[in-house]
Structure formats: C-alpha cells, structure tokens
Design a protein around this motif. Structure first.
Motif, mmCIF file in Angstrom:
data_model
loop_
_atom_site.group_PDB
_atom_site.id
_atom_site.type_symbol
_atom_site.label_atom_id
_atom_site.label_comp_id
_atom_site.label_asym_id
_atom_site.label_seq_id
_atom_site.Cartn_x
_atom_site.Cartn_y
_atom_site.Cartn_z
ATOM 1 N N CYS A 1 0.857 -1.184 0.000
ATOM 2 C CA CYS A 1 0.000 0.000 0.000
ATOM 3 C C CYS A 1 0.892 1.232 0.000
ATOM 4 O O CYS A 1 1.756 1.381 0.864
ATOM 5 N N TYR A 2 0.677 2.109 -0.975
ATOM 6 C CA TYR A 2 1.509 3.292 -1.132
ATOM 7 C C TYR A 2 0.741 4.552 -0.772
ATOM 8 O O TYR A 2 -0.467 4.644 -0.980
ATOM 9 N N SER A 3 1.471 5.520 -0.232
ATOM 10 C CA SER A 3 0.914 6.838 0.060
ATOM 11 C C SER A 3 2.029 7.864 -0.123
ATOM 12 O O SER A 3 3.212 7.509 -0.211
ATOM 13 N N LEU A 4 1.652 9.136 -0.193
ATOM 14 C CA LEU A 4 2.660 10.192 -0.296
ATOM 15 C C LEU A 4 3.476 10.197 0.981
ATOM 16 O O LEU A 4 2.950 9.967 2.074
ATOM 17 N N ASP A 5 4.770 10.461 0.864
ATOM 18 C CA ASP A 5 5.663 10.402 2.013
ATOM 19 C C ASP A 5 5.309 11.451 3.057
ATOM 20 O O ASP A 5 5.344 11.180 4.248
ATOM 21 N N ASP A 6 4.980 12.673 2.605
ATOM 22 C CA ASP A 6 4.582 13.717 3.540
ATOM 23 C C ASP A 6 3.851 14.834 2.799
ATOM 24 O O ASP A 6 3.681 14.769 1.580
ATOM 25 N N ASP A 7 3.432 15.838 3.533
ATOM 26 C CA ASP A 7 2.655 16.935 2.940
ATOM 27 C C ASP A 7 3.457 17.778 1.950
ATOM 28 O O ASP A 7 2.883 18.422 1.088
ATOM 29 N N HIS A 8 4.784 17.764 2.063
ATOM 30 C CA HIS A 8 5.602 18.564 1.150
ATOM 31 C C HIS A 8 5.403 18.133 -0.298
ATOM 32 O O HIS A 8 5.402 18.966 -1.201
ATOM 33 N N VAL A 9 5.241 16.848 -0.521
ATOM 34 C CA VAL A 9 5.067 16.332 -1.881
ATOM 35 C C VAL A 9 3.802 16.931 -2.501
ATOM 36 O O VAL A 9 3.826 17.444 -3.621
ATOM 37 N N ALA A 10 2.709 16.903 -1.753
ATOM 38 C CA ALA A 10 1.456 17.473 -2.245
ATOM 39 C C ALA A 10 1.591 18.980 -2.443
ATOM 40 O O ALA A 10 1.070 19.526 -3.421
ATOM 41 N N GLN A 11 2.295 19.650 -1.545
ATOM 42 C CA GLN A 11 2.484 21.098 -1.671
ATOM 43 C C GLN A 11 3.265 21.449 -2.934
ATOM 44 O O GLN A 11 2.915 22.387 -3.642
#
Length: 119
Positions: free
Chosen positions: A93-103
């Motif tokens: 199961c994969y997710s973005l590492d942290d909020d910085h990636v989305a930012q």
C-alpha cells in the motif's frame, strides 16, 4: 532612508528566498526531487495518491498502466522518498511520504493554471 521596492499591483509579494545558496549536497538532492516531477507518468501517480493510500492494483486502474510499469515507477518514487510503502498481507500500500510532496505538486499546478489563464 530605505527605499521600498514597488510591488506589481496584481501580484502578491514573493516569499523570501533562502539567505544563501544551498550546499552542493543539498543542490544535488533538490535536483533529484525536481527530476521526479519531470515525468508525466509519475505526476499522474502522485496525483492519484493525493486522495490517500492505494495498492499497486488501484494505482494501475487509476492511471491506466500495467502492473510492471507502475511497480517500476513506484520503486523510483520510493527511492526518492516521494512515496512510502506499507505491507498489508500480500499487498503493498503506497501513500505520499509527507505533505511537502502534495504542496510541491499543488504549487506547480497553480503556476501552470495561472500561466494558461494569462494567455
């Protein structure tokens, strides 16, 4: 007497840049991060993960790619610490590492939309 710079009437002031250039090591790491965002396939995957954790099969369905192709891209994204992986039985199961990636992605999308709106 200090002179204040004139601001463009329709643009907000730019955020302050770092006071000094990053070190060579930091520059290399930064270049690596931006190279991850230089591939439309990886951007589609990152966008799909913006809504939350997905399995490889769910990512394949979301971006319309084969499992080997997605697995290859996930390995690149994981090595760059853009995504993280959690094992759940036989599934990864994969997710973005942290909020910085989305930012980073959101700022890029805003920039592109603004550029196209000015055409």
């Amino acid at each position: 007497m200090q002179v204040k710079p004139k601001l463009h009437p329709t643009r907000p002031a730019l955020p302050a840049f770092p006071p000094a250039l990053p070190s060579e090591r930091e520059l290399e790491a930064l270049t690596g991060i931006f190279s991850i965002f230089a591939d439309s396939t990886r951007i589609r995957i990152i966008c799909a993960l913006g809504d939350g954790e997905l399995t490889v099969g769910e990512i394949c369905a979301a971006v319309g790619m084969s499992q080997p192709a997605v697995s290859h891209q996930m390995r690149i994204l994981k090595n760059a610490r853009v995504v993280k992986c959690r094992r759940s039985g036989r599934n990864s199961c994969y997710s973005l590492d942290d909020d910085h990636v989305a930012q980073i992605l959101n700022m890029g999308v805003e920039h592109v939309k603004e550029a196209f709106s000015n055409e």
